[in-house]
Design a protein around this motif. Structure first.
Motif, short mmCIF file in Angstrom:
data_model
loop_
_atom_site.label_atom_id
_atom_site.label_comp_id
_atom_site.label_asym_id
_atom_site.label_seq_id
_atom_site.Cartn_x
_atom_site.Cartn_y
_atom_site.Cartn_z
N ASP A 145 -5.89 -0.49 -4.67
CA ASP A 145 -5.20 -1.18 -3.50
C ASP A 145 -6.21 -2.22 -2.86
O ASP A 145 -7.40 -1.99 -2.24
CB ASP A 145 -5.05 -0.09 -2.53
N GLU A 146 -5.87 -3.61 -3.22
CA GLU A 146 -6.70 -4.64 -2.74
C GLU A 146 -8.28 -4.07 -2.77
O GLU A 146 -9.02 -4.31 -2.09
CB GLU A 146 -6.51 -4.98 -1.20
N SER A 181 0.82 -1.16 -0.09
CA SER A 181 0.01 0.04 0.06
C SER A 181 0.82 1.26 -0.04
O SER A 181 0.65 2.05 -0.69
CB SER A 181 -0.92 -0.04 1.27
MG LIG Z 1 -2.23 -2.78 2.09
#
Ligand SMILES: [Mg+2]
Ligand SMILES: Nc1ncnc2c1ncn2[C@@H]1O[C@H](COP(=O)(O)OP(=O)(O)OP(=O)(O)O)[C@@H](O)[C@H]1O
Lengths: 244, 231
Positions: free
Chosen positions: A165-166, A41
């Motif tokens: 991000d995910e 991240s």
């Molecule tokens: Mg992360």
């Protein structure tokens, strides 16, 4: 093209990113993999300048940044416009209706006319398969639907690179597939995407480049064939650990 | 008794329209504006060169001092200082202006705390989502954060407004003939303090009830987006 050189980012003296060197091509899908806490991240947020490393060089198309020097507010805004981001917890604006969630950026940041922004937003809503929700508020939608809206919000900025991000880790598996199929569509359109994910199927299917991060360092960059077909030591362990 | 109620009505209502209500509304409006500026100064950490940063630090100190000062001293004492004290150093206000100054600064100090905590209650993800698409600080603030924060701040702001209405009765001590002062004057003549003070209490209660209704209406309006799925 994105280029990172010798990026160092510490949180309270602890390295989250350590001497990161990375190139990312345009019109490709780059998938960032790695265990929890690896710095994925932080790496992605650096590209959008939500995080500012202590040192290193960052080049994105015609913009270049030296993190050890002062970065002007204008340049930060310019780079953010080039790199819209989709968050794990989608973060839609709860007080705005869906259509306005998507048009707020284009109208106020890109100075588009309201009608043009709305037309574009409706087009995007169709693309993600939610043509009928424009008058609703975010919390009237399910998580998967909200995530699809947040993809629209990012795409409406017409970013040079779209960062994820995910995007599916907060979703149920069958909903996850719906969202990932949208990403597949975007990949097929040759959009430049950088995706942090734990979904190996997705990585296997679309990654033009895979970046493996661990302990704040890049342990591997290369094609998906190299990554999955002949994994070396640490990556082999990582992939085995992911299997059932 | 009825005679007293009826005969005192015009005077008390006039005092309300002339002083209590204007004093309340003007002070709240000014106080609200002051509170937004104060809250912004106290929560933001703008980037910039060293001179700018020092200047901001200084502003912050002043804002902190201001909030501390008005929250830790009685409003009545503040009124006396401004109206009876300041003339000693050559600063003289008409009573009404002195009232506005004290009440709005007071409201500003309290409301700035409400606004500050409301802004800080908005999740970090909202800042990030708005910043990540290239919005400027003030755009994030005015388009995304503030509209959400105001919903959170509405109950404490309403409380402040209602307190303010009641606190304007203190203005009687600096010669403003607002509702309470008028009822005092009438009571001094008709020797009916219980009745007169009860009457004026009812008038205050009416104003405050109306404000409570307004609060509920605004709360509903600003909470429209919270409707749940299926509801
Ligand atoms: Mg992360
Ligand atoms: N704002 C912060 N303050 C302090 N430490 C942080 C902060 N953000 C990240 N870190 C630390 O930096 C390291 C990398 O975090 P990061 O969130 O980038 O990992 P990640 O690979 O995205 O993990 P995950 O898969 O769990 O999301 C972690 O050790 C984390 O605790």
């Amino acid at each position: 093209m994105i280029k990172l050189e010798h990026i160092n980012k510490q949180f309270k003296g602890k390295y989250a990113l350590k001497d990161i060197n990375l190139s990312i091509n345009k019109n490709e899908t780059t998938v960032i993999l790695g265990p929890s806490g690896a710095g994925k991240s932080t790496l992605l947020r650096t590209l959008n300048l939500l995080e500012q490393p202590q040192s290193g060089l960052y080049q994105i198309d015609d913009q270049s940044v030296d993190f050890s020097k002062y970065i002007s507010q204008n340049q930060i805004l310019t780079i953010r416009r080039m790199t819209a981001m989709v968050f794990q917890s989608w973060n839609l604006f709860p007080h705005l209706k869906i259509l306005q969630n998507i048009t707020e950026g284009p109208i106020h940041v890109l100075k588009q006319s309201k009608s043009k922004a709305q037309e574009n937003a409706r087009h995007l809503l169709k693309l993600v398969g939610l043509p009928d929700v424009e008058g609703m508020y975010p919390n009237q939608l399910s998580g998967g639907q909200q995530q699809r809206i947040s993809i629209c919000r990012a795409l409406a900025m017409d970013p040079k690179y779209t960062l994820f991000d995910e995007p599916t880790s907060a979703l149920d598996p069958e909903i996850e597939a719906q969202v990932l199929r949208i990403l597949l569509k975007l990949a097929a359109q040759k959009r430049s995407m950088i995706v942090v994910t734990h979904n190996m199927e997705f990585a296997k299917k679309v990654a033009d480049q895979i970046v493996f991060v661990e302990n704040g360092q890049i342990e591997f960059t290369g094609s998906r064939e190299e990554f999955f077909d002949e994994p070396s030591g640490r990556i082999h362990d990582f992939l085995t650990a992911m299997e059932l | 008794m009825w005679d007293t109620i009826v005969s005192s009505t015009p005077q008390i209502v006039q005092a309300g329209l002339e002083f209590t209500i204007p004093l309340s509304i003007i002070s709240f409006a000014l106080g609200f504006i002051i509170s937004i500026f104060t809250a912004m100064i106290r929560i933001s950490n703008p980037k910039g060169n060293i001179v700018f940063k020092l200047l901001w630090r200084f502003l912050k100190l002043i804002a902190d001092f201001y909030v501390w000062l008005f929250r830790s001293t009685p409003e009545l004492v503040q009124l006396f200082i401004v109206f009876f004290g300041l003339p000693n150093i050559g600063i003289q206000f008409p009573a009404f202006t002195a009232g506005i100054v004290v009440f709005s600064l007071n409201t500003g100090a309290y409301c700035s705390e409400s606004i500050r905590s409301a802004i800080q209650s908005i999740p970090e993800g909202q800042w990030e989502a708005a910043s990540s698409i290239g919005m400027k600080y003030w755009q994030v603030m005015s388009l995304i954060i503030f509209p959400q924060a105001i919903r959170v701040a509405l109950p404490p702001l309403s409380n402040s407004f209602i307190s303010l209405v009641k606190d304007t009765s203190l203005a009687s001590s600096i010669t403003i003939t607002e509702m309470f002062m008028v009822s005092q004057q009438i009571a001094a003549k008709n020797y009916e303090p219980l009745l007169m003070y009860s009457i004026v209490a009812v008038y205050y209660a009416v104003i405050c009830t109306l404000l409570t209704w307004l609060q509920h209406y605004l709360e509903k309006r600003t909470s429209r987006y919270l409707i749940n799925r299926g509801a």
